[in-house]
Design an enzyme around this catalytic site. Structure first.
Site, PDB file in Angstrom:
ATOM      1  N   LYS A  22      38.506  27.332  41.553  1.00 52.75           N
ATOM      2  CA  LYS A  22      39.844  27.784  41.139  1.00 52.75           C
ATOM      3  C   LYS A  22      40.226  29.084  41.835  1.00 52.75           C
ATOM      4  O   LYS A  22      41.305  29.206  42.403  1.00 52.75           O
ATOM      5  CB  LYS A  22      39.883  27.988  39.620  1.00 52.75           C
ATOM      6  N   ASN A  23      39.342  30.075  41.776  1.00 54.15           N
ATOM      7  CA  ASN A  23      39.748  31.392  42.260  1.00 54.15           C
ATOM      8  C   ASN A  23      39.822  31.470  43.786  1.00 54.15           C
ATOM      9  O   ASN A  23      40.382  32.414  44.325  1.00 54.15           O
ATOM     10  CB  ASN A  23      38.840  32.482  41.678  1.00 54.15           C
ATOM     11  N   ARG A  93      47.642  34.743  36.821  1.00 60.31           N
ATOM     12  CA  ARG A  93      47.458  36.003  37.533  1.00 60.31           C
ATOM     13  C   ARG A  93      47.707  35.847  39.038  1.00 60.31           C
ATOM     14  O   ARG A  93      48.214  36.743  39.699  1.00 60.31           O
ATOM     15  CB  ARG A  93      45.994  36.427  37.304  1.00 60.31           C
ATOM     16  N   CYS A 117      44.928  35.553  32.038  1.00 60.70           N
ATOM     17  CA  CYS A 117      44.153  35.756  30.815  1.00 60.70           C
ATOM     18  C   CYS A 117      44.331  37.171  30.295  1.00 60.70           C
ATOM     19  O   CYS A 117      44.359  38.128  31.068  1.00 60.70           O
ATOM     20  CB  CYS A 117      42.669  35.492  31.090  1.00 60.70           C
ATOM     21  N   ARG A 122      45.221  45.255  32.957  1.00 57.96           N
ATOM     22  CA  ARG A 122      44.995  44.677  34.302  1.00 57.96           C
ATOM     23  C   ARG A 122      46.057  45.211  35.269  1.00 57.96           C
ATOM     24  O   ARG A 122      46.994  44.494  35.646  1.00 57.96           O
ATOM     25  CB  ARG A 122      45.028  43.139  34.255  1.00 57.96           C
ATOM     26  N   ILE A 124      47.965  46.753  38.733  1.00 52.91           N
ATOM     27  CA  ILE A 124      48.009  46.241  40.117  1.00 52.91           C
ATOM     28  C   ILE A 124      48.158  47.404  41.100  1.00 52.91           C
ATOM     29  O   ILE A 124      48.628  47.227  42.222  1.00 52.91           O
ATOM     30  CB  ILE A 124      49.141  45.209  40.314  1.00 52.91           C
ATOM     31  N   ASP A 125      47.755  48.609  40.657  1.00 45.88           N
ATOM     32  CA  ASP A 125      47.943  49.788  41.513  1.00 45.88           C
ATOM     33  C   ASP A 125      47.233  49.662  42.868  1.00 45.88           C
ATOM     34  O   ASP A 125      47.750  50.117  43.888  1.00 45.88           O
ATOM     35  CB  ASP A 125      47.464  51.053  40.786  1.00 45.88           C
ATOM     36  N   GLN A 126      46.074  49.006  42.896  1.00 46.41           N
ATOM     37  CA  GLN A 126      45.331  48.906  44.169  1.00 46.41           C
ATOM     38  C   GLN A 126      46.018  47.938  45.133  1.00 46.41           C
ATOM     39  O   GLN A 126      45.983  48.129  46.334  1.00 46.41           O
ATOM     40  CB  GLN A 126      43.885  48.473  43.928  1.00 46.41           C
ATOM     41  N   ASP A 305      33.166  36.305  34.628  1.00 49.80           N
ATOM     42  CA  ASP A 305      33.720  35.005  34.230  1.00 49.80           C
ATOM     43  C   ASP A 305      32.672  34.095  33.582  1.00 49.80           C
ATOM     44  O   ASP A 305      33.004  33.003  33.122  1.00 49.80           O
ATOM     45  CB  ASP A 305      34.359  34.296  35.440  1.00 49.80           C
ATOM     46  N   ILE A 327      33.627  44.980  33.680  1.00 52.74           N
ATOM     47  CA  ILE A 327      34.796  44.758  34.554  1.00 52.74           C
ATOM     48  C   ILE A 327      36.102  44.917  33.759  1.00 52.74           C
ATOM     49  O   ILE A 327      37.006  45.615  34.194  1.00 52.74           O
ATOM     50  CB  ILE A 327      34.764  43.336  35.184  1.00 52.74           C
ATOM     51  N   ARG A 397      43.607  25.252  32.577  1.00 50.95           N
ATOM     52  CA  ARG A 397      44.045  26.060  33.725  1.00 50.95           C
ATOM     53  C   ARG A 397      42.966  26.087  34.804  1.00 50.95           C
ATOM     54  O   ARG A 397      43.268  26.243  35.989  1.00 50.95           O
ATOM     55  CB  ARG A 397      44.304  27.513  33.287  1.00 50.95           C
TER      56      ARG A 397
HETATM   57  N1  EPU Z   1      41.995  46.724  38.712  1.00 49.63           N
HETATM   58  C1  EPU Z   1      42.681  47.907  38.790  1.00 49.63           C
HETATM   59  N2  EPU Z   1      43.725  47.986  39.669  1.00 49.63           N
HETATM   60  C2  EPU Z   1      44.101  46.951  40.451  1.00 49.63           C
HETATM   61  C3  EPU Z   1      43.387  45.724  40.367  1.00 49.63           C
HETATM   62  C4  EPU Z   1      42.335  45.641  39.482  1.00 49.63           C
HETATM   63  O1  EPU Z   1      42.366  48.869  38.092  1.00 49.63           O
HETATM   64  O2  EPU Z   1      45.055  47.099  41.228  1.00 49.63           O
HETATM   65  C5  EPU Z   1      40.858  46.613  37.785  1.00 49.63           C
HETATM   66  C6  EPU Z   1      41.072  45.550  36.716  1.00 49.63           C
HETATM   67  O3  EPU Z   1      41.807  46.049  35.628  1.00 49.63           O
HETATM   68  C7  EPU Z   1      39.655  45.179  36.367  1.00 49.63           C
HETATM   69  C8  EPU Z   1      38.914  45.329  37.695  1.00 49.63           C
HETATM   70  O4  EPU Z   1      39.742  46.160  38.509  1.00 49.63           O
HETATM   71  O5  EPU Z   1      39.157  46.123  35.458  1.00 49.63           O
HETATM   72  C9  EPU Z   1      38.635  44.032  38.420  1.00 49.63           C
HETATM   73  O6  EPU Z   1      39.834  43.298  38.538  1.00 49.63           O
HETATM   74  P1  EPU Z   1      40.100  42.301  39.754  1.00 49.63           P
HETATM   75  O7  EPU Z   1      41.306  42.762  40.474  1.00 49.63           O
HETATM   76  O8  EPU Z   1      38.839  42.121  40.531  1.00 49.63           O
HETATM   77  O9  EPU Z   1      40.424  40.972  38.990  1.00 49.63           O
HETATM   78  P2  EPU Z   1      41.564  39.932  39.319  1.00 49.63           P
HETATM   79  O10 EPU Z   1      41.752  39.816  40.790  1.00 49.63           O
HETATM   80  O11 EPU Z   1      42.741  40.199  38.460  1.00 49.63           O
HETATM   81  C10 EPU Z   1      39.907  37.917  39.607  1.00 49.63           C
HETATM   82  C11 EPU Z   1      39.760  36.561  39.000  1.00 49.63           C
HETATM   83  C12 EPU Z   1      39.289  36.704  37.568  1.00 49.63           C
HETATM   84  C13 EPU Z   1      37.963  37.445  37.563  1.00 49.63           C
HETATM   85  C14 EPU Z   1      38.110  38.798  38.274  1.00 49.63           C
HETATM   86  C15 EPU Z   1      36.800  39.558  38.405  1.00 49.63           C
HETATM   87  C16 EPU Z   1      41.390  35.273  40.175  1.00 49.63           C
HETATM   88  C17 EPU Z   1      42.687  34.571  40.154  1.00 49.63           C
HETATM   89  N3  EPU Z   1      41.037  35.893  39.053  1.00 49.63           N
HETATM   90  O12 EPU Z   1      40.880  38.596  38.802  1.00 49.63           O
HETATM   91  O13 EPU Z   1      39.089  35.385  37.096  1.00 49.63           O
HETATM   92  O14 EPU Z   1      37.544  37.667  36.237  1.00 49.63           O
HETATM   93  O15 EPU Z   1      38.652  38.595  39.589  1.00 49.63           O
HETATM   94  O16 EPU Z   1      35.869  38.819  39.111  1.00 49.63           O
HETATM   95  O17 EPU Z   1      40.667  35.261  41.159  1.00 49.63           O
HETATM   96  C18 EPU Z   1      38.822  33.718  35.480  1.00 49.63           C
HETATM   97  O18 EPU Z   1      38.665  32.930  36.425  1.00 49.63           O
HETATM   98  O19 EPU Z   1      38.590  33.432  34.281  1.00 49.63           O
HETATM   99  C19 EPU Z   1      39.290  35.073  35.776  1.00 49.63           C
HETATM  100  C20 EPU Z   1      39.783  35.888  34.857  1.00 49.63           C
END
Ligand code: EPU
Length: 431
Positions: A22-23, A93, A117, A122, A124-126, A305, A327, A397
Site C-alpha cells: 500500500k505505502n 494521507r 489515520c 501529523r 507537514i512542515d517538512q 505500522d 513515531i 483501505r
Molecule cells: N512529521 C513531522 N513533520 C512532517 C512530516 C512528519 O513532524 O512534515 C512527523 C509525524 O508527525 C510523525 C513522524 O514525523 O511523528 C513520521 O511521520 P511520516 O511522515 O514518516 O509518516 P507519513 O508519511 O505520514 C507514512 C505511512 C504511515 C506510516 C508512517 C511511518 C504512507 C501513506 N503512510 O506516513 O502508514 O505509519 O509513514 O512509517 O506511507 C499505515 O500504513 O497504517 C500508516 C499509517
C-alpha cells in the site's frame, strides 16, 4: 455498515499470498504523472486507497486502463493540473503525494490538507520545507496547500524529522528540478526505495535511497516504464501476527524476508518459530509465549505500522511486555477495544504495559484506524468465542481481501452488513 464476525480459536494453516505494498503504490501511482509517456504498474493491491488515487488521476484527465486484476496502464499526458479538494484529501494521507508530483510537472499544486489515520499530530512542515528549498512558494489558505514556483532548482535539504512522506515528496519534486538535490536524514523505508527504483526505471537519476542521504540529479524528461510494486511488508507482518496469535502454521508467500526481519526477530524472541525462504516465510506458533519489549523506530527498526498487531499477540504472552511508540503521539487508540476482549493493558503517554492473560474473549469492538483494525482481527482470531469488528472500512483501505485470505487459511470469519449498535452515549441522549 459492514462488520467482520470472527469466531476465534481456529489455528490458521495453509498458504497465503501477500499483495503489493500500500505505502509504495500510493506514491508510485502519482509518480507516473511525472512521466512523459504511458507507464504500466504491476502488482497493485485491490484496496480503497488505490481506488481513490486512480479516481483522482482519472478526474484530472489521465487515461487509465486496467490490464488485469493487478496491472494498470496510466497515460499521464492528458492530465491537467487540478485542485484536489477536501472530500478526496480527507480520505487518505497519501493525497499529499500529489503536491510533489504536480509541483514537479506543472510547477504548481493545490491540494487540501490531508486526512488519513488519526494517530495524533501529523504536521507537514517538512514537506513544505523541502518544496520551498527547491524554490516553491507555499501557503495554506482555506484548508488548501498552494504551491507555486517559476522554476525548481536543486538544493541541500536536511529533514529535522525523519519522515517517509516528506522524503517521498522531496524526491518527486526534485526529479525534474534543475541540478542536484541532496536530502539528508531521509527516510529509509522499503517503500521509499521502491518509489526511487520506479522513478529510476523511468529515467530519473536518484542514488542513495535506503540510506540517510539521497541524491537526485534533475532530468528534463522521464520515459515510460513497466514496474512491479514490492510486496506489502505490513500485510505480511499482520499474517505473521495472526499465525502467532492462533498458534497456527502458515506459509506466507510473495514477501521480501529482509523487510520482515524486525518483525521476525520479535516473534522469535517471544517463542514463535519463523523459517525464512527466498520469497516466503513460514510462521509456526507455539503454545506459550513470553513477554518482550518493543520500541517502534524508523526502518530498519520495528515498524510503527506493526505495533498494534504485535501488541495484540503480546496480550496473551506470559509476564509483562512494554511497548513504546516513538513515531506517533497517539497510536494506542485500539487499547480500549482490546480491553473489551479482556486484555490487561495500561497506557501512559507513548508507553503501553501489557500484562499477559491466559486467553482473550470475543467481544464487539471497533476499528479506530487501519492497523488498529488489523490488531483487532489478530486478537479476535486468537480469542475464545465470537467478536464483531465494526468500522472495517479502515481495514479495507490497506488490506486486499483480508476476509477471503483468512478464510482460505481456515479462519472462521465473515463480512456482514449491519447497522452499528446504538452507542452508550446515544442511548443516554435518547433517555
Ligand atoms: N512529521 C513531522 N513533520 C512532517 C512530516 C512528519 O513532524 O512534515 C512527523 C509525524 O508527525 C510523525 C513522524 O514525523 O511523528 C513520521 O511521520 P511520516 O511522515 O514518516 O509518516 P507519513 O508519511 O505520514 C507514512 C505511512 C504511515 C506510516 C508512517 C511511518 C504512507 C501513506 N503512510 O506516513 O502508514 O505509519 O509513514 O512509517 O506511507 C499505515 O500504513 O497504517 C500508516 C499509517
Amino acid at each position: 455498515m459492514e462488520k467482520y464476525v470472527i469466531k476465534g480459536g481456529v489455528k490458521l494453516s495453509g498458504e497465503v499470498n501477500v499483495s503489493g505494498a500500500k505505502n509504495a503504490v500510493v506514491a508510485i501511482l502519482p509518480a507516473t504523472i511525472l512521466s512523459d509517456e504511458p507507464c504500466v504498474i504491476e502488482n497493485i493491491p485491490n484496496i480503497s486507497d488505490v481506488t481513490i488515487t486512480l479516481q483522482i488521476m482519472r478526474e484530472m484527465g489521465a487515461k487509465i486502463r486496467l490490464l488485469n486484476k493487478t496491472t494498470v496502464e496510466i497515460d499521464p499526458r492528458p492530465l491537467m493540473n487540478m485542485s484536489i479538494p477536501y472530500d478526496k484529501a480527507k480520505l487518505m494521507r497519501a493525497t499529499t503525494y500529489f503536491l510533489g508530483t504536480l509541483l514537479g510537472r506543472f510547477h504548481s499544486a493545490h491540494v487540501s490538507m490531508p486526512g488519513g489515520c488519526n494517530l495524533g499530530d501529523r504536521p507537514i512542515d517538512q514537506h513544505l520545507k523541502c518544496f520551498s528549498a527547491l524554490g516553491a512558494q507555499c501557503e495554506i489558505d482555506g484548508g488548501m496547500i498552494n504551491l507555486r514556483a517559476d522554476k525548481l532548482v536543486g538544493n541541500q535539504i536536511f529533514f529535522d524529522k525523519n519522515s517517509v512522506g516528506a522524503t517521498i515528496n522531496g524526491i518527486m519534486a526534485a526529479v525534474k528540478a534543475e541540478g542536484l538535490t541532496v536530502i539528508e536524514n531521509a527516510a529509509k523505508e522499503p517503500h521509499v526505495v521502491d518509489l526511487a527504483n520506479c522513478l529510476n526505471s523511468m529515467g530519473a537519476d536518484i542514488i542513495g535511497a535506503g540510506t540517510d542521504v539521497i541524491k537526485i540529479r534533475g532530468v528534463r524528461e522521464l520515459h515510460g516504464t513497466t514496474y512491479s510494486v514490492i510486496p506489502d511488508q505490513i500485510e505480511a507482518g499482520t499474517f505473521m501476527a495472526a499465525a502467532a496469535a492462533t498458534r497456527g502454521n502458515i506459509l506466507i508467500k510473495n514477501v521480501i524476508p529482509k523487510h520482515l526481519e524486525p518483525i521476525t526477530n520479535k516473534l522469535l524472541k517471544i517463542g514463535v518459530q519463523v523459517e525464512q525462504y527466498d520469497d516466503a516465510v513460514r510462521v509456526i506458533g507455539g503454545e506459550n509465549y513470553v513477554g518482550t519489549t518493543i520500541k517502534t523506530q524508523p526502518h530498519p527498526g520495528f515498524p510503527t505500522d506493526m505495533q498494534p498487531q504485535m501488541s495484540a499477540v503480546l496480550t496473551c504472552a506470559k509476564g509483562a511486555s512494554m511497548v513504546t511508540e516513538s513515531i506517533f503521539d497517539n497510536r494506542f487508540r485500539y487499547v480500549d477495544e482490546l480491553r473489551r476482549m479482556g486484555a490487561n493493558i495500561s497506557v501512559e503517554g507513548r508507553v503501553a504495559v501489557i500484562e499477559g492473560v491466559e486467553r482473550l474473549k470475543g467481544a464487539p469492538v471497533k476499528s479506530t484506524d487501519l492497523r488498529a483494525g488489523a490488531a483487532l482481527i489478530v486478537a479476535a482470531l486468537g480469542a475464545e468465542g465470537t467478536s464483531d469488528i465494526y468500522d472495517i472500512f479502515h481495514v479495507e483501505r490497506g488490506y486486499e481481501n483480508m476476509e477471503m485470505k483468512l478464510r482460505n487459511l481456515g479462519a472462521n470469519i465473515c463480512k456482514v452488513d449491519e447497522t452499528e449498535p446504538v452507542s452508550d452515549d446515544a442511548e443516554k441522549k435518547a433517555i
